[in-house]
Design a protein around this motif. Sequence first.
Motif, PDB file in Angstrom:
ATOM      1  N   SER A 117       0.898  -1.002  -0.010  1.00 23.27           N
ATOM      2  CA  SER A 117      -0.064   0.024   0.096  1.00 23.27           C
ATOM      3  C   SER A 117       0.829   1.251  -0.126  1.00 23.27           C
ATOM      4  N   LEU A 118       0.889   2.235  -1.057  1.00 19.73           N
ATOM      5  CA  LEU A 118       1.620   3.357  -1.072  1.00 19.73           C
ATOM      6  C   LEU A 118       0.874   4.195  -1.940  1.00 19.73           C
ATOM      7  N   ASP A 119       0.268   5.339  -1.469  1.00 16.18           N
ATOM      8  CA  ASP A 119      -0.480   6.423  -2.022  1.00 16.18           C
ATOM      9  C   ASP A 119       0.418   7.568  -2.604  1.00 16.18           C
ATOM     10  N   THR A 120       1.739   7.643  -2.114  1.00 16.85           N
ATOM     11  CA  THR A 120       2.535   8.972  -2.807  1.00 16.85           C
ATOM     12  C   THR A 120       3.777   8.541  -2.726  1.00 16.85           C
ATOM     13  N   LEU A 121       4.561   9.182  -3.401  1.00 19.94           N
ATOM     14  CA  LEU A 121       6.078   9.110  -3.712  1.00 19.94           C
ATOM     15  C   LEU A 121       6.777  10.373  -3.060  1.00 19.94           C
ATOM     16  N   ASN A 122       5.762  11.321  -2.725  1.00 21.24           N
ATOM     17  CA  ASN A 122       6.329  12.707  -2.150  1.00 21.24           C
ATOM     18  C   ASN A 122       6.614  12.468  -0.560  1.00 21.24           C
ATOM     19  N   ARG A 123       7.763  12.627  -0.062  1.00 23.99           N
ATOM     20  CA  ARG A 123       8.175  12.496   1.137  1.00 23.99           C
ATOM     21  C   ARG A 123       7.374  13.404   2.069  1.00 23.99           C
ATOM     22  N   ASP A 124       7.157  14.365   1.933  1.00 27.17           N
ATOM     23  CA  ASP A 124       6.358  15.211   2.704  1.00 27.17           C
ATOM     24  C   ASP A 124       4.725  15.036   2.974  1.00 27.17           C
ATOM     25  N   LYS A 125       4.353  14.606   1.958  1.00 31.92           N
ATOM     26  CA  LYS A 125       2.840  13.982   1.767  1.00 31.92           C
ATOM     27  C   LYS A 125       2.766  12.708   2.479  1.00 31.92           C
ATOM     28  N   TYR A 126       3.609  11.796   2.192  1.00 27.14           N
ATOM     29  CA  TYR A 126       3.574  10.571   2.875  1.00 27.14           C
ATOM     30  C   TYR A 126       3.611  10.593   4.217  1.00 27.14           C
ATOM     31  N   ARG A 127       4.709  11.695   4.812  1.00 28.35           N
ATOM     32  CA  ARG A 127       4.511  11.855   6.203  1.00 28.35           C
ATOM     33  C   ARG A 127       3.295  12.458   6.924  1.00 28.35           C
ATOM     34  N   GLU A 128       2.606  13.327   5.989  1.00 31.79           N
ATOM     35  CA  GLU A 128       1.434  13.860   6.130  1.00 31.79           C
ATOM     36  C   GLU A 128       0.128  12.682   6.272  1.00 31.79           C
ATOM     37  N   ILE A 129       0.223  11.904   5.337  1.00 39.36           N
ATOM     38  CA  ILE A 129      -0.911  10.919   5.299  1.00 39.36           C
ATOM     39  C   ILE A 129      -0.716   9.875   6.454  1.00 39.36           C
ATOM     40  N   THR A 130       0.568   9.216   6.698  1.00 42.34           N
ATOM     41  CA  THR A 130       0.729   8.211   7.530  1.00 42.34           C
ATOM     42  C   THR A 130       1.200   8.616   8.825  1.00 42.34           C
ATOM     43  N   GLY A 131       1.784   9.744   9.128  1.00 42.18           N
ATOM     44  CA  GLY A 131       2.334  10.116  10.348  1.00 42.18           C
ATOM     45  C   GLY A 131       3.771   9.907  10.583  1.00 42.18           C
ATOM     46  N   PHE A 132       4.584   9.409   9.635  1.00 40.56           N
ATOM     47  CA  PHE A 132       5.848   8.894   9.829  1.00 40.56           C
ATOM     48  C   PHE A 132       6.672   8.996   8.468  1.00 40.56           C
ATOM     49  N   ASP A 133       7.724   9.177   8.590  1.00 44.67           N
ATOM     50  CA  ASP A 133       8.744   9.471   7.528  1.00 44.67           C
ATOM     51  C   ASP A 133       9.390   8.281   7.185  1.00 44.67           C
ATOM     52  N   GLU A 134       8.737   7.083   6.541  1.00 46.02           N
ATOM     53  CA  GLU A 134       9.298   5.951   6.466  1.00 46.02           C
ATOM     54  C   GLU A 134       9.090   5.675   4.851  1.00 46.02           C
ATOM     55  N   ILE A 135       9.190   6.625   4.036  1.00 51.35           N
ATOM     56  CA  ILE A 135       9.173   6.157   2.682  1.00 51.35           C
ATOM     57  C   ILE A 135      10.424   5.502   1.970  1.00 51.35           C
ATOM     58  N   ASP A 136      11.549   5.829   2.687  1.00 51.00           N
ATOM     59  CA  ASP A 136      12.595   5.199   2.178  1.00 51.00           C
ATOM     60  C   ASP A 136      12.652   3.675   2.511  1.00 51.00           C
ATOM     61  N   MET A 137      12.196   3.206   3.506  1.00 52.74           N
ATOM     62  CA  MET A 137      12.010   1.755   3.968  1.00 52.74           C
ATOM     63  C   MET A 137      11.107   1.253   2.864  1.00 52.74           C
ATOM     64  N   VAL A 138       9.910   1.779   2.734  1.00 50.97           N
ATOM     65  CA  VAL A 138       9.090   1.374   1.808  1.00 50.97           C
ATOM     66  C   VAL A 138       9.761   1.000   0.169  1.00 50.97           C
ATOM     67  N   MET A 139      10.341   2.056  -0.350  1.00 56.22           N
ATOM     68  CA  MET A 139      11.008   2.025  -1.624  1.00 56.22           C
ATOM     69  C   MET A 139      12.328   0.796  -1.556  1.00 56.22           C
ATOM     70  N   ASP A 140      12.920   0.704  -0.518  1.00 56.43           N
ATOM     71  CA  ASP A 140      13.779  -0.237  -0.210  1.00 56.43           C
ATOM     72  C   ASP A 140      12.982  -1.642  -0.371  1.00 56.43           C
ATOM     73  N   SER A 141      12.019  -1.765   0.416  1.00 59.06           N
ATOM     74  CA  SER A 141      11.284  -2.986   0.251  1.00 59.06           C
ATOM     75  C   SER A 141      10.855  -3.487  -0.988  1.00 59.06           C
ATOM     76  N   ILE A 142      10.073  -2.590  -1.661  1.00 62.10           N
ATOM     77  CA  ILE A 142       9.813  -2.802  -3.006  1.00 62.10           C
ATOM     78  C   ILE A 142      10.956  -3.123  -3.940  1.00 62.10           C
ATOM     79  N   SER A 143      11.933  -2.405  -3.958  1.00 61.98           N
ATOM     80  CA  SER A 143      13.251  -2.807  -4.706  1.00 61.98           C
ATOM     81  C   SER A 143      13.639  -4.273  -4.531  1.00 61.98           C
ATOM     82  N   LEU A 144      13.883  -4.737  -3.081  1.00 58.41           N
ATOM     83  CA  LEU A 144      14.368  -5.927  -2.674  1.00 58.41           C
ATOM     84  C   LEU A 144      13.303  -6.980  -2.998  1.00 58.41           C
ATOM     85  N   ALA A 145      11.994  -6.910  -2.903  1.00 58.80           N
ATOM     86  CA  ALA A 145      10.846  -7.784  -3.205  1.00 58.80           C
ATOM     87  C   ALA A 145      11.004  -8.241  -4.894  1.00 58.80           C
ATOM     88  N   VAL A 146      11.175  -7.016  -5.642  1.00 56.57           N
ATOM     89  CA  VAL A 146      11.306  -7.353  -7.111  1.00 56.57           C
ATOM     90  C   VAL A 146      12.686  -8.348  -7.502  1.00 56.57           C
TER      91      VAL A 146
END
Length: 321
Positions: A117-146
Amino acid sequence: MNDSFGRQIDYMRISITDRCNLRCRYCMPDGIIQCDHDEILTFDEIVMICKEAVKLGIVKFKITGGEPLVRKDCADLIKMIYQIEGVEQVTLTTNGVLLKDYLEDLIEAGLRSVNISLDTLNRDKYREITGFDEIDMVMDSISLAVEAGLKVKINAVMHDKNYKEDFENLISIAREHPIDVRFIEMMPIGLGASSHLVSNEELLNELGKRYGEIEFDKVKRGNGPAIYYKIPKFKGDIGFISAIHGKFCKDCNRIRLTSRGELKSCLCYGNEISLKDALKAGDSVKVGRLIKESIAKKPEQHCFEEIENITEKKKMAQIGG
């Protein structure tokens, strides 16, 4: 097993926790009431349910939450379900924050497909939506899973008027990587009822304006109601899950199991069947009978387009993804 409208029910979504490590504003903001740990189903109870479900023809399972990876030993549960004779598929839906930490264990357990689940690639907006600055962790997970060979799908919800930059950025993932990016219409359940609805009709029109040569893919894929479009030179496809503007109830093949042990046959309605007493008694025959009853009582269609007739009052996080 077929329901009373002739639909084959072969898919169960299992919420293994109502807890999450993010606080997405339309799903699980701070303050939402969560159940005590001893109220949620044990893995042995979930396996009992799956065994009885398989006897009725339910052979595909999705592990969800909350965030399923915050529950200890999620990979062990996937392995346990795969060991049930007749099970065809066990997949996972996650926010991706913890995925890379457990990826090796999940693959060893048999996982071959994951939805992130991922609604934006914008760091500030991701933090606004989710409450946390974890976008890098998510993108790393996507790359490693592929890289590990998993089939990866991105699930995105466009839930504000300023969606076009997010839409374009998410589409670019499918351009560069063999990942399907799917856009899910916000369902008017819980906090979703007060969120801005961006229709998939609007998104599809936007896709056509941007890329012109889009081709509808007639091939059925996965267990869900997504419809897909191919774009020339894209490595992945673009999917749409349109609960409101593309009512797909006639093809619905699923029931849901909440983390507390309630069966739900439709997200729209508050009706549910509890398995807790049967599970506590170790009565697998009754568990099977209750699953059968839930399938038999599955309604013909939802009424999301008629908000006044929706009877489900729980928040989405309390039901399960």
